[in-house]
Scaffold this motif. Structure first.
Motif, mmCIF file in Angstrom:
data_model
loop_
_atom_site.group_PDB
_atom_site.id
_atom_site.type_symbol
_atom_site.label_atom_id
_atom_site.label_comp_id
_atom_site.label_asym_id
_atom_site.label_seq_id
_atom_site.Cartn_x
_atom_site.Cartn_y
_atom_site.Cartn_z
ATOM 1 N N LEU A 21 0.828 -1.210 0.000
ATOM 2 C CA LEU A 21 0.000 0.000 0.000
ATOM 3 C C LEU A 21 0.862 1.260 0.000
ATOM 4 O O LEU A 21 0.449 2.304 -0.511
ATOM 5 N N GLU A 22 2.049 1.169 0.592
ATOM 6 C CA GLU A 22 2.937 2.322 0.642
ATOM 7 C C GLU A 22 3.238 2.837 -0.759
ATOM 8 O O GLU A 22 3.279 4.049 -0.994
ATOM 9 N N SER A 23 3.439 1.929 -1.696
ATOM 10 C CA SER A 23 3.708 2.338 -3.080
ATOM 11 C C SER A 23 2.439 2.356 -3.921
ATOM 12 O O SER A 23 2.210 3.271 -4.710
ATOM 13 N N PHE A 24 1.585 1.362 -3.751
ATOM 14 C CA PHE A 24 0.401 1.189 -4.578
ATOM 15 C C PHE A 24 -0.616 2.315 -4.380
ATOM 16 O O PHE A 24 -1.197 2.831 -5.344
ATOM 17 N N VAL A 25 -0.824 2.711 -3.134
ATOM 18 C CA VAL A 25 -1.813 3.757 -2.822
ATOM 19 C C VAL A 25 -1.157 5.107 -2.587
ATOM 20 O O VAL A 25 -1.605 6.124 -3.125
ATOM 21 N N PHE A 26 -0.072 5.121 -1.794
ATOM 22 C CA PHE A 26 0.492 6.393 -1.350
ATOM 23 C C PHE A 26 1.706 6.843 -2.157
ATOM 24 O O PHE A 26 2.288 7.891 -1.870
ATOM 25 N N LYS A 27 2.096 6.034 -3.160
ATOM 26 C CA LYS A 27 3.138 6.409 -4.107
ATOM 27 C C LYS A 27 4.466 6.741 -3.426
ATOM 28 O O LYS A 27 5.172 7.678 -3.795
ATOM 29 N N ARG A 28 4.806 5.935 -2.428
ATOM 30 C CA ARG A 28 6.070 6.083 -1.724
ATOM 31 C C ARG A 28 6.854 4.783 -1.816
ATOM 32 O O ARG A 28 6.369 3.791 -2.344
ATOM 33 N N ASP A 29 8.050 4.784 -1.278
ATOM 34 C CA ASP A 29 8.967 3.658 -1.425
ATOM 35 C C ASP A 29 8.717 2.607 -0.347
ATOM 36 O O ASP A 29 9.065 2.794 0.819
ATOM 37 N N GLU A 30 8.117 1.489 -0.736
ATOM 38 C CA GLU A 30 7.813 0.410 0.208
ATOM 39 C C GLU A 30 9.081 -0.169 0.821
ATOM 40 O O GLU A 30 9.145 -0.417 2.034
ATOM 41 N N THR A 31 10.096 -0.380 -0.001
ATOM 42 C CA THR A 31 11.341 -0.968 0.491
ATOM 43 C C THR A 31 11.996 -0.067 1.525
ATOM 44 O O THR A 31 12.458 -0.532 2.579
ATOM 45 N N ALA A 32 12.036 1.230 1.243
ATOM 46 C CA ALA A 32 12.625 2.182 2.197
ATOM 47 C C ALA A 32 11.879 2.155 3.521
ATOM 48 O O ALA A 32 12.484 2.230 4.600
ATOM 49 N N MET A 33 10.554 2.056 3.451
ATOM 50 C CA MET A 33 9.746 1.976 4.678
ATOM 51 C C MET A 33 10.115 0.736 5.482
ATOM 52 O O MET A 33 10.376 0.817 6.698
ATOM 53 N N LEU A 34 10.157 -0.415 4.826
ATOM 54 C CA LEU A 34 10.451 -1.665 5.533
ATOM 55 C C LEU A 34 11.867 -1.688 6.090
ATOM 56 O O LEU A 34 12.115 -2.250 7.165
ATOM 57 N N GLU A 35 12.809 -1.065 5.391
ATOM 58 C CA GLU A 35 14.188 -1.031 5.873
ATOM 59 C C GLU A 35 14.335 -0.195 7.138
ATOM 60 O O GLU A 35 15.284 -0.374 7.903
ATOM 61 N N LYS A 36 13.398 0.714 7.383
ATOM 62 C CA LYS A 36 13.451 1.570 8.573
ATOM 63 C C LYS A 36 12.804 0.927 9.794
ATOM 64 O O LYS A 36 12.846 1.497 10.885
ATOM 65 N N VAL A 37 12.204 -0.248 9.627
ATOM 66 C CA VAL A 37 11.612 -0.948 10.773
ATOM 67 C C VAL A 37 12.734 -1.464 11.660
ATOM 68 O O VAL A 37 13.564 -2.258 11.224
ATOM 69 N N ASN A 38 12.755 -1.026 12.912
ATOM 70 C CA ASN A 38 13.859 -1.371 13.813
ATOM 71 C C ASN A 38 13.447 -2.254 14.981
ATOM 72 O O ASN A 38 14.183 -2.383 15.958
ATOM 73 N N MET A 39 12.287 -2.855 14.885
ATOM 74 C CA MET A 39 11.833 -3.769 15.944
ATOM 75 C C MET A 39 11.739 -5.179 15.372
ATOM 76 O O MET A 39 11.748 -5.371 14.155
#
Length: 315
Positions: free
Chosen positions: A225-243
């Motif tokens: 949804l990060e890329s499909f709906v909100f037109k942002r970088d899904e991979t970058a989002m997931l790489e920032k998950v620190n838990m």
């Protein structure tokens, strides 16, 4: 003509194979005892039908009636966020051990799929509360569901992280802290988060934006949804998950969420993992037909993995 709904967060072919949340069958127990005599938490598909130990009336195979809910519907915070909240104190049948667990002030936040909070997920919250956890399900859709609009992207795009989801999650954290459900001093260290489909995006997005969850479990996640709906970088989002984040994708979920991908390798470095349910389709835990043996078995397995992962990280 291809359905508009197939062009959604759910992989093609998922929707028609899923059923309403009220599918019912007979009961199973919700706890077991280890060889040391310690009560071990266990959640099965039957708990999602209202047949948790002490969870009100049991689901009956003869009358197909789900059990009663234990929690309460509330509006919290300045945002008036609708939530379903279930507390250890709401269950008259909780054991002394389980009720004392509530004093440990640990909480589970449950984020639903695009159909919003269902009774199936409310019963999941109730089952956690019967084992000493405070459980809460926010409804960022305010009663709407994916069926509310013919255009999925347009509908889902209304519920942005910045203007809707973030504020609702902040209201949830504030409620849990100010009402004494968790310790403010822990800064979220006593709060785990579980999500389904859209809820998987919420987990990843909130964690990438600094929400202090102790750990998370994402069942049939729709992080795309990060890329499909909100037109942002899904991979970058997931790489920032620190838990520690456990992904439980279905067989037809995206390849980047499965073992062998670079994303999963990074999650493993942070205490997470991905376990694929190859014979399932997207949505099987929150909407699958529990009357089907394979679906029931894999719901049981997914819930068992969820409980063990959360309890391991809570320590």
């Amino acid at each position: 003509m291809e359905s508009t709904k197939e062009k959604s967060c759910c992989p093609e072919g998922s929707w028609g194979r899923l059923v309403d949340q009220q599918t019912s069958s007979d009961a199973a127990s919700s706890s077991s005892t280890s060889s040391t005599g310690t009560t071990m938490m266990m959640i099965t598909a039957s708990n999602l039908l209202g047949s948790a130990a002490g969870g009100g009336a049991s689901a009956s195979a003869s009358n197909n009636t789900p059990g009663a809910l234990l929690g309460k519907q509330l509006l919290i915070g300045d945002t008036k966020t609708p939530v379903y909240y279930s507390s250890p104190s709401f269950s008259s049948s909780s054991s002394k051990e389980d009720k004392s667990d509530g004093d440990k002030k640990k909480a589970i936040v449950i984020i639903p799929d695009v159909w919003g909070p269902s009774d199936r997920l409310r019963r999941l919250a109730d089952t956690f509360s019967q084992h000493g956890y405070h459980a809460i399900i926010p409804d960022s859709f305010r009663g709407e569901t994916v069926d509310s609009h013919p255009n999925f992207v347009e509908w889902a795009g209304k519920f942005t992280f910045e203007h809707v989801v973030k504020k609702d999650l902040e209201a949830v954290l504030h409620y849990l802290e100010t009402e004494g459900k968790v310790s403010p001093a822990k800064g979220g260290d006593d709060i785990a988060i579980i999500g389904f489909c859209w809820g998987g995006w919420v987990i990843a997005k909130s964690a990438s934006e600094g929400f202090p969850w102790k750990c998370g479990v994402s069942m049939h996640p729709a992080t795309k949804l990060e890329s499909f709906v909100f037109k942002r970088d899904e991979t970058a989002m997931l790489e920032k998950v620190n838990m520690p984040l456990l992904l439980l994708p279905a067989g037809n979920d995206e390849a980047n969420l499965k073992p062998g991908s670079a994303i999963v390798e990074k999650l493993r470095e942070k205490g997470g993992d991905s376990i694929v349910f190859d014979r399932m389709v997207h949505g099987w835990v929150s909407r699958g037909d529990i009357g089907q043996v394979d679906v029931r078995e894999d719901i049981d397995k997914a819930l068992d993995l969820t409980v063990k992962f959360i309890e391991k990280n809570f320590g």
